[in-house]
Write a protein that holds these residues in place. Structure first.
Motif, PDB file in Angstrom:
ATOM      1  N   ALA A 697       0.855  -1.179   0.000  1.00 44.85           N
ATOM      2  CA  ALA A 697       0.000   0.000   0.000  1.00 44.85           C
ATOM      3  C   ALA A 697       0.893   1.232   0.000  1.00 44.85           C
ATOM      4  CB  ALA A 697      -0.910  -0.001   1.224  1.00 44.85           C
ATOM      5  N   ILE A 698       0.580   2.174  -0.881  1.00 45.01           N
ATOM      6  CA  ILE A 698       1.343   3.416  -0.961  1.00 45.01           C
ATOM      7  C   ILE A 698       0.588   4.468  -0.147  1.00 45.01           C
ATOM      8  CG2 ILE A 698       2.460   5.050  -2.505  1.00 45.01           C
ATOM      9  CD1 ILE A 698       3.226   2.028  -2.852  1.00 45.01           C
ATOM     10  N   VAL A 699       1.233   4.967   0.906  1.00 46.07           N
ATOM     11  CA  VAL A 699       0.530   5.808   1.876  1.00 46.07           C
ATOM     12  C   VAL A 699       1.306   7.104   2.108  1.00 46.07           C
ATOM     13  CG1 VAL A 699      -0.355   5.954   4.247  1.00 46.07           C
ATOM     14  CG2 VAL A 699      -0.430   3.766   3.014  1.00 46.07           C
ATOM     15  N   ASP A 700       0.582   8.216   2.092  1.00 45.62           N
ATOM     16  CA  ASP A 700       1.177   9.511   2.426  1.00 45.62           C
ATOM     17  C   ASP A 700       1.608   9.488   3.897  1.00 45.62           C
ATOM     18  OD1 ASP A 700       1.363  12.360   3.256  1.00 45.62           O
ATOM     19  OD2 ASP A 700       0.650  12.745   1.220  1.00 45.62           O
ATOM     20  N   LYS A 701       2.784  10.037   4.171  1.00 38.28           N
ATOM     21  CA  LYS A 701       3.341   9.970   5.530  1.00 38.28           C
ATOM     22  C   LYS A 701       2.487  10.692   6.569  1.00 38.28           C
ATOM     23  CE  LYS A 701       6.407  14.012   5.032  1.00 38.28           C
ATOM     24  NZ  LYS A 701       7.813  14.462   5.034  1.00 38.28           N
ATOM     25  N   LYS A 702       1.589  11.575   6.114  1.00 39.47           N
ATOM     26  CA  LYS A 702       0.747  12.279   7.089  1.00 39.47           C
ATOM     27  C   LYS A 702      -0.227  11.322   7.775  1.00 39.47           C
ATOM     28  CE  LYS A 702      -2.906  13.835   3.924  1.00 39.47           C
ATOM     29  NZ  LYS A 702      -3.568  15.018   3.326  1.00 39.47           N
ATOM     30  N   PHE A 703      -0.428  10.116   7.199  1.00 41.06           N
ATOM     31  CA  PHE A 703      -1.314   9.126   7.818  1.00 41.06           C
ATOM     32  C   PHE A 703      -0.550   8.140   8.713  1.00 41.06           C
ATOM     33  CE2 PHE A 703      -3.674  10.202   3.853  1.00 41.06           C
ATOM     34  CZ  PHE A 703      -4.838  10.688   4.443  1.00 41.06           C
ATOM     35  N   ARG A 704       0.729   8.361   8.864  1.00 40.74           N
ATOM     36  CA  ARG A 704       1.560   7.405   9.609  1.00 40.74           C
ATOM     37  C   ARG A 704       1.085   7.252  11.055  1.00 40.74           C
ATOM     38  NH1 ARG A 704       7.778   6.844   8.034  1.00 40.74           N
ATOM     39  NH2 ARG A 704       8.112   4.738   8.860  1.00 40.74           N
TER      40      ARG A 704
END
Length: 825
Positions: A697-704
């Motif tokens: 899954a490719i996830v924006d780091k703001k959702f970490r």
């Protein structure tokens, strides 16, 4: 009560005439037929899933039928707590479409002219001029029902405002609130925005007048009442406006997510080229006086057997019957009587020769201070309608004026001028009627004749003096035609010259027609000034000739043949490939049809959930996905993550449709082995250009922060399945021996969606640029995604309160007006 009917007998007679006009003009509608509109046909596929659920008495506010999935606010949504919903519904129940809209135009404009203190018959003539302005009729033919409905309330809103400014504070403000509430409910924000621009100009002039006449206190009081009326109208439409405002930031009218892209993306609002796509040509403005000056609508339907183009074919030895068929085929290669620079057009803005003549006269003789507002509003709307053709001025608004860059088809702002022209025109006639000394008026009447009649005479005698009658692509079309004629350049040029002659002929015929109408109007006013006609007779004749003028031109675009039996309305018919795919009973998969333009696909969404579709309010992220992953070549990984089970294409050999099942489609939901974090949307878009959606899954780091990485691990035997499908309520069952990340093949939208795990709300996040994802704990769990936007449901509560207040205010107006004692004469 009897005296009341007697006092208002003329108004009732005029309403009866309006209904009779509608009966004769729209006879097929009274026979149960409906307009076979192109845009209505396209709307059938856009609304398919929504209407299917509505047939089951279920309301959904989200649809997966088009463009992967999106909120339904700008497609169709019920607003039962909004009183205007029931007002509109009642009107539609009484009168068939489009008669309900046309009657609203007539009655609203009639109210405005009565408020302006014109005699009833002159007010009726003005109402006809406003209503049958060609653009209004063309909108009905094209199926832009909401747009036409919104424009219909321009006049009564202005009537309410003018009443308030005149000191009838409570009545004026209440009527303003009512009509503005219905205007907003029509849900065509662009038209409402244009009206507000015109009202802003009016208020500026009224402020100047209040300062000049030292009447600021009474003006401030009127403004306060109008402010309350506006707030009330907004409250009545709280759910509509709140949902739209919340959603708009995430649509193509919102801010771009990308700073780098393979396709040009506007930073905020619409792309300027897209917004200016339909810009009015500077010369085209004169179609308000001579409708066929630019050839009318696109195509060659205006030509008959006597046209120069037909004669050009006959001169080559082709029989006349065949020549007519060949001429119609020319439209397929871009040859048209219309020679402006729009991609295509259904027809021109025609305000009426009589109205244009009287408008110019009004500039000289009208004393009402509204004259300067009307002139300013006309100038503003005409200049803004030019778009790319007067970019300096348009760009000032596009770049700096709030919300202006959210709208496209800028030519449509001409609806403001289309209202202001008749107002000025019939104020001019009223000025002639009420003025005792008409010597000076007659001089100015002659000046208006010299200006408008003289210009029209030049167009009738030498139409090519000012206009070329050649489109920008004229030479390219001739070259293409020569190729189609196997190199016969002479014949191609003769056809090109012939079409120019036909355009000149169309313009000349309409110029002569307009000149005759101008001379008739001049003659009528001369007869009145010379006391050969009284005011009532003058008004009645003007009503008749105005109706004849507008009727003749409008019938070019809305003919009896435009109506079809409801049973004959064309619906997309399943093709052979569709019939095969429809055997799949999976409730939630997508199809991509590569033979259709993805952003204009009106076929595929009618049958199943589509990667493509049409919406002017599509999600920005999805639009960016299509532009970057589907425009140049189709990204198989993206198709897989969107659960695209079937791909429709054209067989290159047989040119027939073929269907391919996509074996690598990821399904409704799946557990991934890993998460890859990226810094921003640009990186996210770049990474999904080539990745393994089933595995990572490719996830924006703001959702970490949403993910507890310490607990996450992998269970190869884990599973997650869709157990219940409704567009706004999806239920999954998961089972795993580890806490894992699940990706759902559903479009991410964070305003209204909530996720429940075993009935408890849990956070979710965005993955793969556009999809939903969540961390699912170890064990067996029920996972639900529910769409319950507060903007709609809380907004409906506010709408109910606003509706109650509006009804009470209307009751108050009726009570106070009926209690008033009649003025003794």
């Amino acid at each position: 009560m009897g005296n009341w009917f007697k006092r208002n007998g003329t108004h009732f007679a005029i309403i009866g005439i309006f209904i009779a006009i509608c009966f004769f003009y729209f006879t097929p509608a009274f026979q149960g037929k409906t307009l076979g509109q192109n845009d209505v046909t396209r709307a059938q596929s856009t609304q398919k899933e929504i209407m299917d659920y509505r047939d089951k008495d279920t309301t959904i506010l989200w649809t997966n039928q088009i463009l992967g999935g999106m909120p339904a606010f700008q497609i169709w949504a019920p607003y039962p707590n909004n009183i205007t919903t029931h007002v509109i519904g009642g009107l539609k129940a009484i009168f068939p479409s489009p008669i309900d809209t046309v009657l609203l135009f007539l009655l609203g404009a009639y109210l405005l002219f009565c408020v302006l203190k014109l005699n009833p018959w002159l007010a009726a003539a003005g109402a006809i001029a406003v209503t049958f302005s060609s653009y209004n009729i063309i909108l009905l033919v094209a199926g832009h029902a909401n747009q036409a409905y919104a424009i219909a309330f321009f006049a009564p809103i202005l009537a309410g405002i003018i009443l308030t400014l005149r000191g009838k504070y409570f009545m004026g403000a209440t009527l303003t609130a009512l009509f503005l509430a219905i205007e907003i409910r029509a849900n065509h924000i662009q038209m409402t925005y244009y009206l507000l621009l015109a009202i802003l100009v009016l208020i500026i002039f009224e402020v100047f007048n209040a300062v000049k006449t030292k009447t600021l206190p009474s003006f401030a009081k009127a403004l306060a009442y109008l402010g309350v009326a506006t707030l009330l109208a907004l409250a009545v439409n709280a759910s509509t406006l709140w949902s739209t405002a919340e959603y708009s930031n995430d649509t193509i009218r919102g801010k771009s997510n990308l700073t780098k892209s393979s396709v040009k993306e506007p930073g905020n609002g619409l792309d300027k080229d897209y917004a200016y796509e339909w810009s009015e040509g500077v010369g085209e403005t004169f179609t308000i006086l001579v409708p066929n000056l630019y050839g009318g609508g696109s195509g060659l339907a205006a030509l008959d057997n006597n046209s120069a183009v037909v004669k050009a074919f006959v001169s080559k030895g082709i029989p006349e019957e065949q020549a007519v068929g060949y001429v119609q085929q020319l439209a397929g290669i871009g040859i048209s009587t219309y020679w402006g620079d729009k991609q295509f057009t259904e027809g021109p803005f025609y305000f009426g020769a009589i109205v244009c003549f009287l408008f110019v006269l009004g500039l000289f003789i009208v004393k009402n201070r509204l004259k300067w507002w009307l002139l300013a509003a006309v100038v503003l709307s005409v200049l803004l309608s030019y778009g790319r053709n007067f970019a300096f001025f348009s760009d000032l608004f596009f770049n700096y004026f709030p919300l202006y860059n959210k709208f496209r088809a800028v030519e449509s702002i001409m609806v403001i001028a289309a209202l202001c022209f008749p107002i000025m025109a019939f104020l001019a006639v009223n000025e002639i009627i009420v003025t005792k000394d008409r010597t000076e008026i007659f001089k100015k009447l002659k000046i208006a004749l010299y200006i408008v009649g003289g210009f029209t005479l030049i167009l009738a005698v030498m139409p090519d003096l000012f206009f070329s009658f050649k489109s920008v692509q004229h030479q390219q079309i001739i070259q293409y035609l020569a190729q189609a004629l196997k190199g016969d350049n002479d014949f191609a040029n003769s056809i090109g010259n012939a079409i120019v002659q036909d355009r000149i002929g169309l313009a000349r015929a309409d110029a002569i027609r307009s000149l005759i109408l101008i001379l008739i109007t001049f003659g009528l006013l001369w007869a009145f000034i010379k006391q050969k006609l009284n005011a009532t007779v003058l008004s009645l004749i003007l009503l008749a000739v105005t109706l004849i003028d507008m009727w003749q031109i409008d019938k070019r675009y809305l003919k009896d043949e435009s109506f079809v039996a409801k049973a004959d309305i064309q619906k997309p018919q399943p093709r052979e490939v569709d019939q095969i795919i429809l055997r799949d009973k999976d409730p939630d998969f997508r199809v991509i049809d590569l033979t259709q333009p993805l952003k204009q696909d009106a076929i595929t969404p009618y049958f199943y959930k589509s990667i493509g579709g049409y919406s002017a309010a599509r999600l920005k992220r999805y639009d960016e996905l299509l532009d970057n992953q589907m425009s140049k070549s189709v990204n198989q990984d993206v198709l897989d993550m969107l659960n695209t089970k079937y791909i429709i294409n054209a067989d290159q050999k047989s040119q027939t449709l073929s269907m391919q099942a996509n074996a690598t489609a990821c399904g409704h939901a799946w557990f991934v082995k890993s998460v890859r974090y990226v810094d921003n949307a640009d990186q996210e878009m770049q990474v999904i250009s080539s990745f393994a959606p089933k595995d990572e899954a490719i996830v924006d780091k703001k959702f970490r922060s949403v993910i507890d990485e310490k607990q996450t691990s992998v269970d190869p035997s884990a599973n997650i399945t869709l157990t219940s499908y409704s567009p706004d309520h999806l239920v999954y069952q998961s089972g795993s021996t580890a806490t894992m990340i699940a990706v759902f093949s559903e479009i991410y939208y964070d305003k209204g969606w909530k996720m429940l795990i075993d009935g408890v709300e849990k956070p979710y996040f965005r993955a793969d640029y556009i999809l939903r994802a969540a961390q699912i704990p170890v064990g067996n769990h029920k996972i639900e995604f529910i769409f319950h936007p507060a903007s709609y449901y809380t907004g409906e509560g506010i709408s109910l309160a606003g509706s109650i207040l509006l009804v009470l205010a209307l009751g108050g107006v009726v009570y106070t007006e009926t209690k008033k004692k009649p003025v003794k004469k």
